[in-house]
Write a protein that holds these residues in place. Structure first.
Motif, PDB file in Angstrom:
ATOM      1  N   VAL A  13      -3.596   4.502  -1.555  1.00  0.00           N
ATOM      2  CA  VAL A  13      -4.281   5.144  -0.774  1.00  0.00           C
ATOM      3  C   VAL A  13      -4.542   6.313   0.060  1.00  0.00           C
ATOM      4  O   VAL A  13      -3.431   6.555  -0.263  1.00  0.00           O
ATOM      5  N   ASP A  14      -5.100   7.592  -1.171  1.00  0.00           N
ATOM      6  CA  ASP A  14      -5.459   8.485  -0.650  1.00  0.00           C
ATOM      7  C   ASP A  14      -5.755   8.966   0.768  1.00  0.00           C
ATOM      8  O   ASP A  14      -7.057   8.981   1.112  1.00  0.00           O
ATOM      9  N   THR A  15      -4.629  10.256   1.299  1.00  0.00           N
ATOM     10  CA  THR A  15      -4.561  10.020   2.386  1.00  0.00           C
ATOM     11  C   THR A  15      -5.169  12.084   2.225  1.00  0.00           C
ATOM     12  O   THR A  15      -5.743  11.456   3.960  1.00  0.00           O
ATOM     13  N   TYR A  31      -4.785   1.792  11.176  1.00  0.00           N
ATOM     14  CA  TYR A  31      -4.886   0.652  11.025  1.00  0.00           C
ATOM     15  C   TYR A  31      -3.684   0.562  10.966  1.00  0.00           C
ATOM     16  O   TYR A  31      -2.703  -0.547  11.599  1.00  0.00           O
ATOM     17  N   PHE A  32      -2.665   1.480  10.037  1.00  0.00           N
ATOM     18  CA  PHE A  32      -1.076   0.694   9.621  1.00  0.00           C
ATOM     19  C   PHE A  32      -0.496   2.174  10.272  1.00  0.00           C
ATOM     20  O   PHE A  32       0.436   1.843  10.345  1.00  0.00           O
ATOM     21  N   ARG A  33      -0.947   2.550  11.332  1.00  0.00           N
ATOM     22  CA  ARG A  33      -0.169   3.579  11.859  1.00  0.00           C
ATOM     23  C   ARG A  33       0.253   4.706  10.772  1.00  0.00           C
ATOM     24  O   ARG A  33       1.584   5.011  11.177  1.00  0.00           O
ATOM     25  N   ILE A  34      -0.525   4.781  10.315  1.00  0.00           N
ATOM     26  CA  ILE A  34      -0.098   6.007   9.356  1.00  0.00           C
ATOM     27  C   ILE A  34      -0.226   7.268  10.014  1.00  0.00           C
ATOM     28  O   ILE A  34      -0.874   7.779   9.854  1.00  0.00           O
ATOM     29  N   ARG A  35       0.175   8.273  10.156  1.00  0.00           N
ATOM     30  CA  ARG A  35       0.416  10.066  10.480  1.00  0.00           C
ATOM     31  C   ARG A  35       1.121  10.880   9.378  1.00  0.00           C
ATOM     32  O   ARG A  35       1.521  10.642   8.980  1.00  0.00           O
ATOM     33  N   ASP A  36       0.477  11.691   9.253  1.00  0.00           N
ATOM     34  CA  ASP A  36       0.446  13.258   8.793  1.00  0.00           C
ATOM     35  C   ASP A  36       1.924  13.238   7.612  1.00  0.00           C
ATOM     36  O   ASP A  36       2.296  13.298   6.916  1.00  0.00           O
ATOM     37  N   ILE A  37       2.514  13.045   9.212  1.00  0.00           N
ATOM     38  CA  ILE A  37       4.307  13.084   8.877  1.00  0.00           C
ATOM     39  C   ILE A  37       4.592  11.949   8.317  1.00  0.00           C
ATOM     40  O   ILE A  37       6.173  12.149   7.452  1.00  0.00           O
ATOM     41  N   ASP A  38       4.218  11.213   8.264  1.00  0.00           N
ATOM     42  CA  ASP A  38       4.600   9.571   7.918  1.00  0.00           C
ATOM     43  C   ASP A  38       4.147   9.915   5.882  1.00  0.00           C
ATOM     44  O   ASP A  38       5.609   8.969   5.478  1.00  0.00           O
ATOM     45  N   VAL A  39       3.555  10.272   5.253  1.00  0.00           N
ATOM     46  CA  VAL A  39       3.758  10.275   4.185  1.00  0.00           C
ATOM     47  C   VAL A  39       4.434  10.773   3.448  1.00  0.00           C
ATOM     48  O   VAL A  39       4.646  12.354   4.112  1.00  0.00           O
ATOM     49  N   PRO A  40       4.894   9.964   2.218  1.00  0.00           N
ATOM     50  CA  PRO A  40       4.225   9.486   1.458  1.00  0.00           C
ATOM     51  C   PRO A  40       4.842   8.200   2.580  1.00  0.00           C
ATOM     52  O   PRO A  40       6.132   7.949   2.101  1.00  0.00           O
ATOM     53  N   ALA A  41       3.760   7.019   2.501  1.00  0.00           N
ATOM     54  CA  ALA A  41       4.601   5.830   3.299  1.00  0.00           C
ATOM     55  C   ALA A  41       3.839   4.934   2.469  1.00  0.00           C
ATOM     56  O   ALA A  41       3.084   4.713   2.051  1.00  0.00           O
ATOM     57  N   VAL A  42       4.873   3.592   2.882  1.00  0.00           N
ATOM     58  CA  VAL A  42       4.794   2.463   1.954  1.00  0.00           C
ATOM     59  C   VAL A  42       4.576   0.946   2.763  1.00  0.00           C
ATOM     60  O   VAL A  42       5.440   1.087   3.687  1.00  0.00           O
ATOM     61  N   LEU A  84       1.098  -0.983   0.254  1.00  0.00           N
ATOM     62  CA  LEU A  84      -0.027   0.509   0.580  1.00  0.00           C
ATOM     63  C   LEU A  84       0.746   1.243  -0.072  1.00  0.00           C
ATOM     64  O   LEU A  84       1.726   1.413   0.808  1.00  0.00           O
ATOM     65  N   LEU A  85       0.620   2.102  -1.219  1.00  0.00           N
ATOM     66  CA  LEU A  85       1.271   3.838  -0.784  1.00  0.00           C
ATOM     67  C   LEU A  85       0.514   4.364   0.042  1.00  0.00           C
ATOM     68  O   LEU A  85      -0.575   4.713  -0.793  1.00  0.00           O
ATOM     69  N   PHE A  86       0.626   5.233   1.047  1.00  0.00           N
ATOM     70  CA  PHE A  86      -0.290   5.535   1.200  1.00  0.00           C
ATOM     71  C   PHE A  86       0.413   6.879   1.296  1.00  0.00           C
ATOM     72  O   PHE A  86       1.230   7.965   0.955  1.00  0.00           O
ATOM     73  N   THR A  87       0.019   8.372   0.109  1.00  0.00           N
ATOM     74  CA  THR A  87      -0.169   9.975  -0.494  1.00  0.00           C
ATOM     75  C   THR A  87      -1.230  10.726  -0.791  1.00  0.00           C
ATOM     76  O   THR A  87      -1.758   9.641  -0.995  1.00  0.00           O
ATOM     77  N   PRO A  88      -1.071  11.597  -1.079  1.00  0.00           N
ATOM     78  CA  PRO A  88      -1.816  12.241  -1.274  1.00  0.00           C
ATOM     79  C   PRO A  88      -2.410  12.350  -2.595  1.00  0.00           C
ATOM     80  O   PRO A  88      -1.333  13.051  -3.508  1.00  0.00           O
ATOM     81  N   THR A  89      -3.128  12.482  -3.237  1.00  0.00           N
ATOM     82  CA  THR A  89      -3.591  12.516  -5.201  1.00  0.00           C
ATOM     83  C   THR A  89      -3.032  13.934  -4.874  1.00  0.00           C
ATOM     84  O   THR A  89      -2.630  14.609  -6.600  1.00  0.00           O
ATOM     85  N   ASN A  90      -3.481  15.287  -4.227  1.00  0.00           N
ATOM     86  CA  ASN A  90      -2.802  16.350  -5.288  1.00  0.00           C
ATOM     87  C   ASN A  90      -2.125  16.371  -4.669  1.00  0.00           C
ATOM     88  O   ASN A  90      -1.830  18.086  -4.909  1.00  0.00           O
ATOM     89  N   SER A  91      -0.995  16.151  -4.151  1.00  0.00           N
ATOM     90  CA  SER A  91       0.300  17.138  -3.939  1.00  0.00           C
ATOM     91  C   SER A  91       1.354  17.098  -5.573  1.00  0.00           C
ATOM     92  O   SER A  91       0.717  15.967  -6.412  1.00  0.00           O
ATOM     93  N   ALA A 122     -10.692  11.233   3.114  1.00  0.00           N
ATOM     94  CA  ALA A 122     -11.467  11.471   4.788  1.00  0.00           C
ATOM     95  C   ALA A 122     -12.395  10.320   5.485  1.00  0.00           C
ATOM     96  O   ALA A 122     -11.940   9.812   6.126  1.00  0.00           O
ATOM     97  N   ARG A 123     -12.942   9.544   4.192  1.00  0.00           N
ATOM     98  CA  ARG A 123     -13.430   7.980   4.887  1.00  0.00           C
ATOM     99  C   ARG A 123     -12.217   6.736   4.648  1.00  0.00           C
ATOM    100  O   ARG A 123     -12.659   5.811   4.982  1.00  0.00           O
ATOM    101  N   ASN A 124     -10.557   6.874   4.474  1.00  0.00           N
ATOM    102  CA  ASN A 124      -9.992   6.296   4.838  1.00  0.00           C
ATOM    103  C   ASN A 124      -9.401   6.362   6.044  1.00  0.00           C
ATOM    104  O   ASN A 124      -8.148   5.703   6.275  1.00  0.00           O
ATOM    105  N   GLY A 125      -9.580   7.649   7.359  1.00  0.00           N
ATOM    106  CA  GLY A 125      -9.254   7.186   8.048  1.00  0.00           C
ATOM    107  C   GLY A 125      -8.725   6.238   9.315  1.00  0.00           C
ATOM    108  O   GLY A 125      -7.609   6.754   9.866  1.00  0.00           O
ATOM    109  N   ARG A 126      -9.701   5.141   9.472  1.00  0.00           N
ATOM    110  CA  ARG A 126      -9.721   4.349   9.465  1.00  0.00           C
ATOM    111  C   ARG A 126      -8.576   3.108   9.217  1.00  0.00           C
ATOM    112  O   ARG A 126      -8.095   2.747   9.870  1.00  0.00           O
ATOM    113  N   ILE A 127      -8.194   3.874   7.680  1.00  0.00           N
ATOM    114  CA  ILE A 127      -7.346   2.938   7.159  1.00  0.00           C
ATOM    115  C   ILE A 127      -6.257   3.422   7.934  1.00  0.00           C
ATOM    116  O   ILE A 127      -5.397   2.607   7.866  1.00  0.00           O
ATOM    117  N   PHE A 128      -5.575   4.406   7.630  1.00  0.00           N
ATOM    118  CA  PHE A 128      -4.396   5.356   8.300  1.00  0.00           C
ATOM    119  C   PHE A 128      -3.999   4.988   9.825  1.00  0.00           C
ATOM    120  O   PHE A 128      -2.809   4.309  10.339  1.00  0.00           O
TER     121      PHE A 128
END
Length: 533
Positions: free
Chosen positions: A320-322, A333-344, A287-294, A325-331
């Protein structure tokens, strides 16, 4: 094999045979029993009539469901439409449904764990029914049943016929063989039964093989009329699952974006329920966690997509588009924080083990190295932990994190009573003040510690959780095993439980109620099962 070839040459033979009435069926007809009721062409089955339905029906496809399940409701119309279409075409194929809310015996007999579950019964036998997995559309149900009751592939004898099949749908699979008498042909046909989403054809025609440049036994996947994958088939080397895995990955793009349509929630993600991503039998997901508008998204996505091609069928690539908002529980579960992205991250769906890509930059080289390391068994499992707070032991309730958990709870000189909580849980927030009062009550006891740990921020091994909050007592001394608290969530109940455990342990000559088996916990590790995430 001769019988098999006859079925290939006369593809409707199976259906003609199915329409013949057995002596047993004729006898039942003479008794003029009342018909089993139907709803939208689907038999209404229950414990009292299920055995009769099996005896009266050569082929019976049964949906086990619960009324309140949204997934069951979504499938209902398509299931009924498939039954309607097959009613005239193949009357010996029947569809039935069982609401297991009230049919507990049938649910237990067939080990129904998820809803809906669809099973196929043949020749009246209730032993080992065939699971019909991942099928949701009426047309796919019809294809699935036809391939189970007749030939699973079309025999191609001309280039025109091959072209027609290849261009009939977005995806098509053709098996090219030198002859139709080998193990690879058998595996190919078995695979076709499990992939009803696309047309399958097979040929031993020299002209057809020559047109597509095929010289060896091969399975070729065509997408929009063009070959996109060529799998050389060798007897004994491939199996049905392996071929199914490869073929089904082409029903998805190289990179699939995770959303509420592809995976309804986090529970769907970890339990592999009926959502499109999880129909593909690939247990490894990256899984790649990153904002798609960056500003860097296009470059990162291109690298991700380039790496994906090499691992098709082995690792499923998910985006996974960070910003969603509806993906919040996925973040979470994987312990993904804003400062972590992009994260794999890589997730193994079987073990729920998570792995973090060591490199920070999302480059093709780093992604490939990470995937190879994981597939070779060299990647280390990622266990998250917060930093140990400087004042973790200053308050009556001590603060545990992943990094100090084992050293504290398996200390042989102290009894530790731990609350495992999630900050977002309303029940946890309600109980934290009560837990603080318990800490106050026992703060002067040097051999007792009241502690808490945020399990949404810390991964630990050996404590299995099935809800939040969860309370466990870890007694002092070697040979004492942890005790799960199952009482009321009140200050007095917590205190009474703790006192009883201490008193029991202190009584001389009593058999150890907490185990009695000496075990070295210093290196003990466990995993939290986060069913509520």
């Amino acid at each position: 094999m001769g019988k098999y070839l006859t079925n290939l040459i006369f593809p409707w033979k199976g259906f003609l045979a199915a329409d013949s009435i057995s002596p047993n069926e004729a006898k039942l007809k003479k008794t003029r029993l009342p018909k089993i009721k139907k709803e939208n062409h689907v038999l209404l089955l229950k414990t009292s009539n299920f055995d009769r339905a099996l005896k009266e029906t050569k082929y019976l496809l049964v949906k086990f469901y619960v009324t309140l399940s949204q997934s069951s409701q979504n499938l209902s119309e398509e299931f009924a439409e498939a039954a309607r279409q097959l009613k005239k075409e193949a009357p010996r194929i029947q569809f039935g449904k069982i609401d297991v809310t009230h049919q507990h015996d049938l649910r237990k007999e067939f080990n129904i764990q998820a809803f809906p579950t669809v099973k196929f019964f043949v020749n009246g036998s209730r032993e080992d029914p065939i699971d019909c997995k991942g099928v949701r559309k009426a047309s796919t149900f019809i294809t699935w049943v036809k391939r189970r009751t007749g030939p699973s592939t079309v025999l191609i004898n001309s280039t025109d016929q091959a072209e027609a099949i290849i261009k009939a749908d977005d995806l098509a699979v053709i098996g090219f063989f030198r002859e139709l008498h080998n193990d690879s042909v058998e595996v190919f046909c078995e695979t076709a039964r499990d992939v009803p989403e696309m047309p399958f054809g097979m040929t031993a025609s020299e002209d057809v093989c020559a047109k597509y440049g095929i010289q060896r036994n091969s399975l070729v996947v065509f997408k929009k009329g063009k070959p996109v994958h060529n799998e050389v088939l060798e007897d004994g080397r491939q199996n049905k699952l392996g071929l199914t895995r490869i073929i089904k990955t082409f029903t998805l793009d190289l990179v699939t974006e995770y959303n509420i349509e592809s995976g309804a929630d986090v529970e769907s993600f970890v339990s592999q329920t009926s959502v499109k991503i999880f129909d593909v039998p690939v247990e490894n997901h990256i899984l790649l966690f990153t904002p798609t508008n960056s500003e860097t998204f296009n470059e990162i996505y291109e690298n991700y997509q380039s790496a994906a091609a090499e691992f098709r069928g082995k690792i499923l690539f998910v985006l996974v588009d960070t910003n969603e908002a509806r993906n919040g529980r996925i973040f979470e579960y994987f312990r993904i924080r804003d400062i972590d992205v992009p994260a794999v991250r890589i997730l193994n769906l079987t073990s729920d083990a998570k792995y973090k890509m060591p490199a920070d930059e999302v480059t093709v080289e780093n992604l490939k190295e990470f995937c190879h390391s994981y597939l070779n068994g060299k990647a280390k499992q990622h266990l998250s932990s917060e930093k140990i707070p400087q004042d973790w032991d200053k308050m009556p309730v001590k603060v545990l994190v992943g990094k100090n958990f084992n050293s504290i709870i398996f200390n042989k000189t102290m009894t530790v009573f731990v609350m495992f909580y999630a900050p977002w849980s309303h029940e946890c927030r309600r109980l934290l003040p009560i837990w603080d009062k318990l800490g106050e009550r026992y703060k002067s006891h040097k051999d007792i510690m009241i502690a808490k740990i945020d399990v949404t921020a810390n991964d630990i091994l050996s404590v299995g959780l099935d809800r939040y909050p969860f309370f466990t007592l870890f007694p002092a001394g070697a040979g004492y095993q942890e005790v799960a608290y199952t009482g009321e969530y009140t200050l007095e109940a917590f205190s009474e439980f703790l006192e009883d455990q201490i008193k029991t342990k202190a009584e001389p000559g009593e058999k150890d109620p907490l185990g009695g088996i000496e075990e070295d916990f210093s290196q003990k590790e466990t995993v939290i099962t986060e069913k509520e995430l």
